[in-house]
Scaffold this active site. Structure first.
Site, PDB file in Angstrom:
ATOM      1  N   ARG A   1      50.663  50.792  41.092  1.00  0.00           N
ATOM      2  CA  ARG A   1      51.501  49.803  40.406  1.00  0.00           C
ATOM      3  C   ARG A   1      52.680  49.325  41.254  1.00  0.00           C
ATOM      4  O   ARG A   1      53.408  48.421  40.856  1.00  0.00           O
ATOM      5  CB  ARG A   1      51.999  50.354  39.062  1.00  0.00           C
ATOM      6  CG  ARG A   1      50.899  50.331  38.007  1.00  0.00           C
ATOM      7  CD  ARG A   1      51.469  50.533  36.630  1.00  0.00           C
ATOM      8  NE  ARG A   1      51.765  51.939  36.382  1.00  0.00           N
ATOM      9  CZ  ARG A   1      52.651  52.361  35.477  1.00  0.00           C
ATOM     10  NH1 ARG A   1      53.324  51.494  34.749  1.00  0.00           N
ATOM     11  NH2 ARG A   1      52.856  53.644  35.305  1.00  0.00           N
TER      12      ARG A   1
ATOM     13  N   ASN B   1      92.228  47.706  75.264  1.00  0.00           N
ATOM     14  CA  ASN B   1      92.189  46.514  74.421  1.00  0.00           C
ATOM     15  C   ASN B   1      91.083  45.589  74.928  1.00  0.00           C
ATOM     16  O   ASN B   1      91.080  45.189  76.085  1.00  0.00           O
ATOM     17  CB  ASN B   1      93.546  45.804  74.478  1.00  0.00           C
ATOM     18  CG  ASN B   1      93.649  44.737  73.409  1.00  0.00           C
ATOM     19  OD1 ASN B   1      92.770  43.877  73.287  1.00  0.00           O
ATOM     20  ND2 ASN B   1      94.706  44.776  72.626  1.00  0.00           N
TER      21      ASN B   1
ATOM     22  N   ALA C   1      50.225  63.403  44.508  1.00  0.00           N
ATOM     23  CA  ALA C   1      48.892  62.981  44.959  1.00  0.00           C
ATOM     24  C   ALA C   1      48.546  61.583  44.479  1.00  0.00           C
ATOM     25  O   ALA C   1      47.602  60.965  44.966  1.00  0.00           O
ATOM     26  CB  ALA C   1      47.836  63.979  44.495  1.00  0.00           C
ATOM     27  N   GLY C   2      49.330  61.082  43.506  1.00  0.00           N
ATOM     28  CA  GLY C   2      49.028  59.756  42.956  1.00  0.00           C
ATOM     29  C   GLY C   2      49.240  58.675  44.006  1.00  0.00           C
ATOM     30  O   GLY C   2      50.086  58.805  44.885  1.00  0.00           O
TER      31      GLY C   2
HETATM   32  C1  UD1 Z   1      52.807  62.806  33.115  1.00  0.00           C
HETATM   33  C2  UD1 Z   1      52.762  63.760  31.921  1.00  0.00           C
HETATM   34  C3  UD1 Z   1      53.540  63.124  30.737  1.00  0.00           C
HETATM   35  C4  UD1 Z   1      54.959  62.849  31.167  1.00  0.00           C
HETATM   36  C5  UD1 Z   1      54.980  61.985  32.396  1.00  0.00           C
HETATM   37  C6  UD1 Z   1      56.369  61.884  32.930  1.00  0.00           C
HETATM   38  C7  UD1 Z   1      50.631  64.944  32.086  1.00  0.00           C
HETATM   39  C8  UD1 Z   1      49.250  65.052  31.576  1.00  0.00           C
HETATM   40  N1  UD1 Z   1      51.374  63.975  31.557  1.00  0.00           N
HETATM   41  O1  UD1 Z   1      52.127  61.637  32.741  1.00  0.00           O
HETATM   42  O2  UD1 Z   1      53.538  64.022  29.639  1.00  0.00           O
HETATM   43  O3  UD1 Z   1      55.673  62.231  30.114  1.00  0.00           O
HETATM   44  O4  UD1 Z   1      54.169  62.553  33.463  1.00  0.00           O
HETATM   45  O5  UD1 Z   1      56.422  60.964  34.010  1.00  0.00           O
HETATM   46  O6  UD1 Z   1      51.035  65.723  32.929  1.00  0.00           O
HETATM   47  N2  UD1 Z   1      49.766  63.793  40.230  1.00  0.00           N
HETATM   48  C9  UD1 Z   1      49.097  64.569  41.148  1.00  0.00           C
HETATM   49  N3  UD1 Z   1      47.767  64.785  40.983  1.00  0.00           N
HETATM   50  C10 UD1 Z   1      47.082  64.281  39.932  1.00  0.00           C
HETATM   51  C11 UD1 Z   1      47.763  63.501  38.981  1.00  0.00           C
HETATM   52  C12 UD1 Z   1      49.116  63.273  39.167  1.00  0.00           C
HETATM   53  O7  UD1 Z   1      49.688  65.044  42.116  1.00  0.00           O
HETATM   54  O8  UD1 Z   1      45.870  64.532  39.861  1.00  0.00           O
HETATM   55  C13 UD1 Z   1      51.193  63.550  40.405  1.00  0.00           C
HETATM   56  C14 UD1 Z   1      51.520  62.079  40.559  1.00  0.00           C
HETATM   57  O9  UD1 Z   1      51.550  61.718  41.937  1.00  0.00           O
HETATM   58  C15 UD1 Z   1      52.917  61.994  39.946  1.00  0.00           C
HETATM   59  C16 UD1 Z   1      52.893  63.087  38.876  1.00  0.00           C
HETATM   60  O10 UD1 Z   1      51.864  63.971  39.239  1.00  0.00           O
HETATM   61  O11 UD1 Z   1      53.928  62.321  40.882  1.00  0.00           O
HETATM   62  C17 UD1 Z   1      52.667  62.529  37.486  1.00  0.00           C
HETATM   63  O12 UD1 Z   1      51.436  61.864  37.433  1.00  0.00           O
HETATM   64  P1  UD1 Z   1      51.202  60.579  36.529  1.00  0.00           P
HETATM   65  O13 UD1 Z   1      49.810  60.164  36.667  1.00  0.00           O
HETATM   66  O14 UD1 Z   1      52.263  59.580  36.801  1.00  0.00           O
HETATM   67  O15 UD1 Z   1      51.429  61.230  35.088  1.00  0.00           O
HETATM   68  P2  UD1 Z   1      51.677  60.451  33.750  1.00  0.00           P
HETATM   69  O16 UD1 Z   1      50.394  59.931  33.259  1.00  0.00           O
HETATM   70  O17 UD1 Z   1      52.788  59.511  33.916  1.00  0.00           O
END
Ligand code: UD1
Ligand code: CA
Length: 452
Positions: free
Chosen positions: A17, A363, A12-13
């Site tokens: 970046r 050919n 969902a992110g």
């Molecule tokens: C998360 C973990 C962290 C881990 C890291 C690995 C948590 C709280 N933290 O952190 O411990 O080391 O991943 O990469 O879980 N996403 C959703 N919905 C949301 C938020 C995120 O679908 O509301 C998805 C994002 O699209 C992504 C994944 O979940 O694919 C991880 O989200 P991200 O925000 O990157 O997590 P980190 O803060 O990196």
């Protein structure tokens, strides 16, 4: 898949970046989108339910999922309130029983084998949660795994809440997690908004499990597999790892590459044993190369099939729909699109074959061009078995040349040439004795100011 019935992919992110308008998971690596890689691995596990969590306004991502894994359920998390909230939103789509495996849409290097070992480890230990851990050389902002004396997982602590000792241990949360299906409702039900943030952290399920007296485990994987993509630079890094992995797999299966680091493969490239891939060859999606074929340097192939012992390039371009028969040859600076070359047929030099069928043993002379496009429609050129096409021939399609026919060099072929006929369209040659000398003399006089 034995131990897991549901796979949930969190995506969902927005991936801000990545600094462009393309959704992060639609960036490509080895000719396949990031989400496409994750879906392929998830499907290999054969889950009963495959669920993908997207944010709002992600229609192009949904379309990609629909074409790659039409069986998957897409749920929209709007607004996204953390990884724990994402799994809560997916919960109604989960299978009734069996383990739940959580993956991220931006972590494309995970292998089926690693995920199976995580699932198995959870099952054997009868753990509520098993997490895939890793030790990256630069652990940066990853969450950390706090382990107990007996090797059990006690907690996952986000980077910003870690004490120095835990940070120093460097054991990181990849984000991949397997959960006991029957525990999921309790674990998700007890998640709370994380203090100081608006988010529900999925990582909190470990401490919730502890409170219930349910055990948790961590399985260490190579950090390379757990690497996620957040920036363009990380995408390139992950893609480089993927390339090395695929090259090594192909070489292990008998493919010959003198400079594998210069060969770029697609995720689905298939190459038979004994085939030679020379330096600087690029494979787009959908290519199959049969055993003992040779792809000479600087060739570019996509959507094409190369038969056994065929020879391609150097500097050849094979575009989608091209099928090269056994021992056929497509030489330097030849481009083929939607074209079949029969067994033993040859197009050696400087040629364009589009929407064309070339029979066995034919050919095609240097500089031959199929004029397949009239500005509105594409038309076919058919060249029979054993035909001989003189150099610099233009085929104004649609046109057919019969078996064993010959077309004279420099012809512009606009109508069919029957089998065994000689087709010739160039004007007859005129030779004027001494005319070159007389012309030179006249031009030379003009230049020096005299009259012509
Ligand atoms: C998360 C973990 C962290 C881990 C890291 C690995 C948590 C709280 N933290 O952190 O411990 O080391 O991943 O990469 O879980 N996403 C959703 N919905 C949301 C938020 C995120 O679908 O509301 C998805 C994002 O699209 C992504 C994944 O979940 O694919 C991880 O989200 P991200 O925000 O990157 O997590 P980190 O803060 O990196
Ligand atoms: Ca991340």
């Amino acid at each position: 898949m034995g131990q897991s019935s549901s796979v949930v992919i969190l995506a969902a992110g927005r991936g801000t970046r990545m600094k462009n308008d393309r959704p992060k998971v639609l960036h490509e690596m080895a000719g396949r989108t990031l989400i496409g890689h994750v879906l392929a691995t998830a499907r290999a596990l054969g889950p009963e339910k495959l669920v993908v969590v997207l944010g709002r306004d992600m229609a192009p991502v949904a379309a990609e999922i629909g074409s790659r894994a039409p069986e998957s359920a897409i749920v929209v998390q709007d607004p996204p309130m953390g990884t724990g909230h994402a799994l809560q939103v997916a919960a109604p789509e989960l299978a009734d029983r069996g383990a739940v495996l959580v993956l991220y849409g931006d972590t494309p290097l995970l292998t089926e084998a690693t995920l199976r070992s995580l699932l198995e480890r959870r099952q054997v230990a009868d753990a509520a949660v098993a997490v895939l851990g890793m030790r990256p050389p630069d652990p940066g902002g990853y969450g950390r795994l706090r382990m107990g004396e007996a090797g059990e997982l006690l907690a996952i602590v986000e980077h910003k809440h870690c004490d120095p000792a835990l940070l120093a241990e460097g054991f990181c949360n990849s984000g991949v997690m397997a959960l006991a299906g029957e525990r999921v409702p309790a674990l998700l039900g007890e998640l709370e908004r994380h203090p100081g943030s608006e988010e529900y952290y999925l990582t909190d399920v470990v401490e919730i499990a502890q409170r219930h007296g349910w055990s948790c485990r961590a399985v260490e994987a190579s950090w390379i597999e757990g690497q996620g993509v957040n920036t363009q630079a990380q995408l390139a890094e992950v893609a480089a790892h993927f390339q090395s992995r695929r090259r090594a797999e192909l070489m292990a299966a008998g493919v010959i590459m003198e400079a594998p680091e210069t060969v770029f493969l697609a995720a689905d490239t298939v190459i038979g044993p004994g085939a030679v891939i020379e330096p600087f060859v690029v494979f787009g999606p959908g290519v199959r190369v049969a055993a003992e074929a040779v792809i000479h340097g600087h060739s570019h192939l996509a959507g094409a099939e190369v038969g056994p012992r065929a020879e391609i390039g150097p500097f050849a371009r094979l575009r989608p729909g091209t099928v090269i028969g056994e021992q056929a040859k497509l030489g330097n600076f030849v481009e083929a699109k939607n074209t079949t070359l029969g067994p033993g047929a040859k197009a050696g030099h400087l040629t364009y074959l589009g929407d064309c069928a070339v029979g066995a043993g034919a050919n095609i002379g240097a500089g031959t061009i199929t004029c397949n496009y009239d500005g509105f429609n594409k038309h076919r050129t058919v060249i029979g078995e054993g035909a001989f096409i003189g150099s610099n021939t233009a085929f104004v399609a649609p046109v057919t040349v019969g078996a064993d026919a010959i077309v004279g060099a420099g012809s512009v072929v606009t109508s069919d040439v029957p089998a065994e006929a000689l087709g010739l369209t160039r004007p007859p040659q005129r030779t004027l004795d001494g005319a070159a000398r007389r012309l030179r003399e006249r031009l030379s006089r003009q230049k020096s100011g005299g009259k012509g």
